[in-house]
Design an enzyme around this catalytic site. Structure first.
Site, mmCIF file in Angstrom:
data_model
loop_
_atom_site.group_PDB
_atom_site.id
_atom_site.type_symbol
_atom_site.label_atom_id
_atom_site.label_comp_id
_atom_site.label_asym_id
_atom_site.label_seq_id
_atom_site.Cartn_x
_atom_site.Cartn_y
_atom_site.Cartn_z
ATOM 1 N N GLU A 47 -6.280 3.993 5.776
ATOM 2 C CA GLU A 47 -5.944 3.721 4.382
ATOM 3 C C GLU A 47 -6.523 4.770 3.431
ATOM 4 O O GLU A 47 -5.870 5.140 2.457
ATOM 5 C CB GLU A 47 -6.427 2.322 3.976
ATOM 6 N N SER A 92 -11.483 -1.090 3.331
ATOM 7 C CA SER A 92 -10.710 -1.233 4.567
ATOM 8 C C SER A 92 -10.265 0.149 5.036
ATOM 9 O O SER A 92 -9.585 0.872 4.301
ATOM 10 C CB SER A 92 -9.491 -2.121 4.327
ATOM 11 N N ARG A 99 0.818 -1.212 0.000
ATOM 12 C CA ARG A 99 0.000 0.000 0.000
ATOM 13 C C ARG A 99 0.854 1.266 0.000
ATOM 14 O O ARG A 99 0.534 2.256 0.662
ATOM 15 C CB ARG A 99 -0.972 0.017 1.197
#
Length: 374
Positions: A366, A243, A154
């Site tokens: 995130e 998420s 990520r």
């Protein structure tokens, strides 16, 4: 998430050339602005965005041939505004393997390399060749290879401060081998090897097996839907940004302080370059280079497990709030129908505080947050 206020001004780029022109104008004006694709991973405050939002609104996929493609592969150029899941569906239909496990991820292709999207054992870095990138400080469009983007979990050089705009991405996919009933090569196109246990179990195969592309896409969409990760306007569990927290990566030493049954996953690490002193340098009297210390082993933790075991279960909400943890998956913060962005942020801060108090781990959001603090 269906929360947040308006932009002060909205501009729309309907081609790559227009995106370049608009972005350069906004940089020259030195005013705050926000580049927006599908908006699925963005949460804006209730006051809205105080400057200009530049919306990407152009798509397209083309197969390109440079003469450098390896046998059995296909190189695709995907425009920044192309819907990601539509791309996956088209590749599955055409028999191009490599991104079938990334089915159902919302958003546009241009955002995919920014945080190296991934799911079910596959990451964009597995198939990304390069991107076309408008570099703010170099003042022009250039090609950046996947290696130069330094993609990791990520994360990417873009996320760490390489400022500019993704115009298109190039992917290298397999043209797909076939397995006929009698080994005659006339059957369905097979996927990349299955690399995630939950997906392998759903497909009824062993890890590393290869199955028809369409089977992988079907099972991934089913698994994502069971967790509220495929948008359904009638299901508030899907009114989320996916998420809300990344899985923490910590040292193996710290992980040993957590409960023994806390999930841990190995993290690939790059070995340090060997310390080499040339004969010429030795002859010149230079000292031998000292080898760099080996990096401390890292492990990835499960943010969902940490949240659940800090006392926050599925469906949890703060009194009077319109935001709640999904009833299907503890990693998602959802809008139950009347939430504000402030309530989403409040619940996010509560989750971070509880996990930090219980385990000493600080969760990192995130989604991209604007005007909000977690």
């Amino acid at each position: 998430m269906r929360v947040g206020g308006p932009a002060a001004r909205l501009l729309v780029a309907r081609s790559a050339d227009e995106l370049v022109e608009r972005a350069n104008e906004l940089w020259d004006a030195e005013e705050p602005w926000l580049l927006l694709g599908g908006g699925s991973n963005t949460v804006v405050s209730d006051e809205g965005f105080p400057g200009t939002v530049l919306l990407v609104d152009f798509d397209g996929v083309e197969r390109i041939e440079t003469g450098e493609e390896a046998p059995g592969t296909v190189r695709l150029r995907v425009q920044a505004g192309h819907d990601w899941d539509a791309l996956v569906a088209e590749c599955v239909e055409r028999g191009w393997a490599g991104i079938e496990a990334l089915s159902g991820i919302p958003g546009f292709a241009g955002a995919a390399p920014v945080q190296n999207i991934g799911a079910y054992g596959t990451e964009l870095s597995d198939v990304l060749h390069s991107i076309r990138f408008l570099d703010r400080f170099e003042g022009g469009v250039r090609t950046i290879t996947a290696d130069e983007l330094e993609l990791s979990y990520r994360d990417s050089a873009i996320k760490r401060g390489l400022e500019g705009v993704v115009l298109s991405i190039d992917l290298v996919l397999g043209e797909g081998s076939r397995r006929g009933r009698h080994g005659d090569g006339e059957g369905p196109v097979l996927s990349a090897p299955i690399a995630y246990a939950q997906l392998a179990n759903a497909l009824g195969v062993e890890l590393g097996a290869r199955v028809p592309l369409a089977d992988v896409r079907r099972e991934v969409l089913r698994l994502r839907a069971s967790k509220g990760m495929v948008l359904d306007p009638a299901d508030h569990d899907t009114w989320s940004s996916g998420s809300f927290f990344t899985n923490p990566i910590v040292s193996e030493r710290f992980a040993r302080t957590l409960p023994e049954h806390a999930p841990r996953f190995p993290v690939d690490q790059v070995d340090p370059a060997p310390a080499v002193t040339s004969l010429e340098e030795i002859a010149a009297g230079l000292p031998l280079r000292v080898p760099p210390p080996a990096p401390e082993p890292k492990v990835k933790l499960s943010a969902a497990w940490l949240i659940e075991h800090s006392g926050i279960g599925r469906g949890f909400r703060l009194p009077g709030s319109g935001a709640a943890i999904s009833s299907k998956h503890t990693l998602a913060i959802t809008n139950r129908g009347g939430a504000t962005a402030a309530q989403v942020a409040e619940l996010g801060r509560f989750v971070v505080q509880r996990v930090r108090q219980e385990f000493g781990v600080v969760l990192v959001p995130e989604p991209n947050l604007y005007g909000l603090e977690i």
